[in-house]
Design an enzyme around this catalytic site. Structure first.
Site, short mmCIF file in Angstrom:
data_model
loop_
_atom_site.label_atom_id
_atom_site.label_comp_id
_atom_site.label_asym_id
_atom_site.label_seq_id
_atom_site.Cartn_x
_atom_site.Cartn_y
_atom_site.Cartn_z
N GLU A 217 1.24 -9.96 9.49
CA GLU A 217 1.54 -8.79 8.62
C GLU A 217 2.02 -9.57 7.16
O GLU A 217 1.53 -9.07 6.13
CB GLU A 217 2.70 -8.20 9.11
CG GLU A 217 2.72 -7.42 10.47
CD GLU A 217 1.88 -5.94 10.21
OE1 GLU A 217 1.35 -5.80 8.97
OE2 GLU A 217 1.72 -5.47 11.10
N ASP B 134 -8.41 -4.67 16.67
CA ASP B 134 -9.08 -4.08 15.58
C ASP B 134 -9.85 -5.19 14.48
O ASP B 134 -11.02 -5.41 14.39
CB ASP B 134 -8.73 -2.93 14.89
CG ASP B 134 -6.99 -3.30 14.75
OD1 ASP B 134 -6.70 -4.24 14.69
OD2 ASP B 134 -6.40 -2.33 14.30
N GLU C 175 -2.29 9.66 16.57
CA GLU C 175 -2.15 8.32 16.44
C GLU C 175 -2.91 7.75 17.65
O GLU C 175 -4.03 6.88 17.21
CB GLU C 175 -0.80 7.64 16.67
CG GLU C 175 -0.51 6.18 16.64
CD GLU C 175 -0.66 5.57 15.36
OE1 GLU C 175 -0.49 4.20 15.16
OE2 GLU C 175 -0.81 6.35 14.70
N GLU D 31 -7.28 4.21 8.35
CA GLU D 31 -8.63 3.93 8.84
C GLU D 31 -9.74 5.10 8.82
O GLU D 31 -10.84 4.57 8.67
CB GLU D 31 -8.20 3.43 10.40
CG GLU D 31 -7.47 2.31 10.53
CD GLU D 31 -6.32 2.33 10.23
OE1 GLU D 31 -5.47 1.50 9.89
OE2 GLU D 31 -5.87 3.50 10.32
#
Length: 791
Positions: free
Chosen positions: A274, A493, A607, A689
């Site tokens: 992150e 991902d 989600e 996304e």
């Protein structure tokens, strides 16, 4: 006599004073300032989000991280010259100091005031942040990061250098746009202005109520700091400010960035992934898009890059993904985690590569290229060759235990982290078992441990072999994990996304091309599927596959928002590698996410959710009975009708419901659209996304239909998430605004400014702004400049 009376009068007070002193000494003696604490509850870009910190009674079910394995003591690493370890490390690390490059910027003056001596550490410890507490450490002088000698430095002659880029070898990615009609231009500019207004609203709310902090809480008008407290939204928004032409706000933000001290944080450790995608990517991108004119941005990027580089100081140079950088923490030798999230491990490349390109410092590139090399070596060794499992053992240590010989005595085992002890204790002449002594028997266990340790010392004096040995190994499946999960969704991902993006950023490196193409072929065969719905749309979604040894792969139709990047990834790969067939797949997967948006009352997809799978990819004739059969779980299915009449005195037995009735009840109770079999997590947390893939499809095709689809998505998001001061996550996409059960979660992730609104803006902007032939966008949508083509 008077003295005795006086003493008796004050005796209770004296006794109380003595007790107070004893209690004080007792508690202070147990204070251990070197204890490692855990990260605050963080949002992972790959599945976890900080909105769960709101303290709501409602706890949406999301994709869960795996349960931690049993504590496995990892043996120490044998070094050639242990006596001179510190001196050798200091000597070798001189050639490896990341900040020695053409730019004079490293850490702040405060952190370089004095060096901290590295104490000798007898063994390498496995980094297990899951066992740490959640208590934050207060920043103090001794808690600041300082550069110190590495435990496992890379010799200067072994540093991997940046390859010579050949950008001219990559075909044109972005489509050539024709002349725009005046009517279309007017509509486009109106939409563009609406997106900019939304960003201004978000930025204004952040500036007023959360300035300098990580994230705004847009309902309560407060702030939170889940990412180091360095101003995640501030840094994440820098390039968006510049792209939208808000230069005054950009300069004001830069002044605040200059005050950030990356050498300290109130958190116990930082999430490396992150920190890299939000902070390091944000700083480098702002430097690139603003024409490399603001040196402070690069100065801060180097300062942060140098600090994070310490997370790679492990025996196999695989990074510790939740890393404590205080001197007392870096003094310990650690290994990478045995349950590393694959996305976090494989998604550091483009940021460190771009930093190496700008500074000319190969150590940044060396750090991440070693990860790629390890991934390449293990790519065909998984249970689904060509892809990597969602969880990877990156420790580099295969523990081999030597069985104790009969009559050799018990070997001591280190105490477990929950204050219980284990010891091998004979049960009879033929068998033995591990005896776990609970906390209340701690004294007795301690005595047994001392005895076992003494016996172990005698054994080792006679036999130099250790009871457990660490054999080197590459990236592999954790030994405790019998079934591996393979997915393009959360927690995996961006590992796959970065293969094609690193290929483009490096100007065409065949290693990344081969790895990417292998992944796509496996995904085509095992992961892509067509949803089985009444509308029968010609779209695709991505699922998951679970594989155990000796068992046929098990498909699972779980999918969700995080998987929607796949359309954009395939589109980039199709253009950069001349894989024309993949462009059709990219369009169908992107259409699948647009379809999922439109399936819910809010116009937004949840989600994550489950959809019935059509067994054919070309034709799916919908059958209601078959859908009900896929919808109703086994435990809710009706039993056969009773063949015996009930006893007359008993109440009548209700006939079981039919499968259709049960299916109808489930659909009504869960609010399931046609084809959906479950909504696992009903939230929308402002994710980008889906619009990311819509944007890329528009840029590679020049087809304005993608702009129309994106505009509907934007309107739905604004309508459901807007608050008085900004925008907020929502609890349930099946409940539109005005519904009594509609609820906002008081969380605005920093990626809403960095990604979601930026992608919407770029969808309606001039195509030459952040051209895909000039920039590579990292997984946080930060544009990193590609190497220029030679003249």
């Amino acid at each position: 006599m008077a003295g005795i009376v006086r003493f008796r009068r004050y005796r209770p007070l004296l006794l109380l004073a003595v007790i107070t002193v004893v209690v004080f000494i007792h508690f202070t003696s147990f204070k251990d300032t070197s204890t490692a604490f855990s990260v605050d509850r963080l949002k992972s870009h790959t599945g976890w989000d900080s909105s769960r910190e709101t303290g709501l009674d409602q706890k949406p079910v999301g994709e869960q991280k795996p349960e931690p394995p049993p504590v496995v003591p990892i043996p120490p690493i044998e070094k050639p010259s242990p006596k001179s370890r510190t001196r050798q490390a200091a000597t070798k690390s001189k050639a490896l100091e990341p900040s020695k490059n053409t730019v004079n910027a490293s850490v702040s003056p405060k952190s370089t005031a004095k060096e901290v001596a590295t104490p000798a550490v007898p063994s390498v410890k496995h980094h297990d942040h899951s066992a740490e507490t959640t208590k934050a450490i207060t920043a103090a002088g001794g808690d600041r990061w300082v550069r110190s000698p590495e435990h496992f430095p890379v010799p200067s002659e072994s540093i991997i250098s940046l390859p010579t880029p050949h950008p001219e070898g990559i075909p044109q990615i972005q489509a050539s746009f024709g002349v725009e009609s005046e009517a279309k231009r007017k509509v486009r500019l109106e939409r563009l202005e609406a997106v900019k207004d939304a960003f201004k609203r978000s930025w204004s709310g952040y500036k007023k109520y959360a300035w300098g902090h990580d994230e705004l809480m847009p309902v309560s008008k407060y702030f939170k700091d889940p990412f180091g407290g360095w101003g995640a939204t501030l840094v994440d928004s820098l390039d968006t400010l510049w792209i939208m032409g808000m230069e005054n706000e950009f300069m004001e933000a830069i002044d605040e960035v200059a005050k950030i001290d990356f050498t300290t944080t109130p958190m116990a450790s930082i999430p490396v992934f992150e920190t890299v995608i939000r902070y390091l990517g944000g700083l480098i991108a702002a430097y690139d898009v603003s024409g490399a004119k603001h040196e402070i941005l690069l100065t801060k990027a180097i300062e942060l890059g140098d600090m994070i580089y310490g997370a790679f100081d492990t025996p196999n140079r695989m990074p510790v993904l939740h890393w404590g950088f205080r001197p007392r923490q870096t003094a310990l030798e650690v290994r990478a985690d045995i349950r590393s999230v694959s996305a976090e491990l494989g998604s550091l490349t483009v940021e460190f590569t771009r930093l190496a390109q700008i500074t000319g410092n190969n150590t940044y590139y060396d750090a991440v290229q070693r990860i790629t090399n390890a991934l390449e070596e293990s790519q065909n060794d998984s249970k689904l060759p060509g892809m990597w499992p969602m969880i990877i053992d990156a420790s580099g240590c295969k523990v081999v235990r030597r069985k104790s010989q009969p009559g050799s005595g018990a070997l001591a085992v280190p105490p477990l982290k929950d204050s219980t002890y284990t010891a091998n204790k004979p049960k009879d002449e033929k068998t033995s078992e591990i005896l776990v002594v609970e906390k209340e028997k701690e004294k007795r266990a301690e005595k047994d441990m001392m005895t076992a340790t003494a016996k172990e010392s005698q054994i080792r004096a006679k036999t130099p072999e250790a009871s457990a040995t660490c054999l080197p190994q590459g990236l592999t499946n954790p030994s405790y994990q019998r079934e591996e999960k393979f997915t393009l969704g959360g927690m995996a991902d961006s590992l796959y996304e970065y293969l094609i993006k690193e290929y483009i950023l490096l100007g065409g490196k065949s290693q990344y091309k081969k790895m990417y193409e292998a992944v796509v072929e496996v995904a085509k065969e095992h992961l892509f599927f067509r949803p089985y719905t009444a509308e029968a749309p010609d779209v695709l979604l991505t699922g998951n596959v679970y594989v155990s040894s000796g068992v046929k792969p098990r498909f699972d139709g779980d999918t969700g928002h995080l998987s929607c990047f796949v359309g954009g990834m395939l589109a980039l790969g199709a253009k950069a590698l001349n894989r024309d067939a993949d462009l059709k797949l990219a369009a169908k997967i992107t259409e699948g996410c647009v379809w999922a948006y439109g399936a819910f009352p809010t116009g937004i997809m949840p989600e994550w959710f489950k959809v019935a799978r059509c067994n054919k990819t070309t034709e799916c004739q919908f059958n209601t009975e078959l859908y009900h059969d896929m919808l109703v779980p086994f435990n809710l299915r009706p039993t056969g009708l009773l063949t015996v009449e009930p006893y007359p005195r008993r109440a009548p037995v209700e006939a079981p419901k039919t499968l259709a009735q049960i299916a109808h009840d489930i659909i009504e109770a869960e609010g399931l659209p046609s084809g959906f079999t479950m909504i696992g997590d009903r939230r929308y947390i402002l994710r980008p996304e889906a619009i990311e893939s819509v944007f890329i499809m528009y840029r590679v095709s020049a087809d304005s239909k993608w702009q129309d689809k994106g505009w509907k998505m934007f309107q739905s998001i604004v309508r459901a998430t807007q608050t008085e001061v900004a925008f907020s996550s929502i609890a349930d996409v099946t409940r539109a605004r005005g519904d009594p059960q509609f609820f906002q979660l008081d969380s605005q992730e920093s990626f809403f400014n960095a990604e979601t609104l930026k992608y919407f803006y770029l969808l309606f902007s001039d195509p030459e702004i952040i051209s895909l032939d000039e920039y590579v966008l990292n997984t946080e949508a930060h544009p990193l400049a590609r190497p220029k083509k030679s003249a």
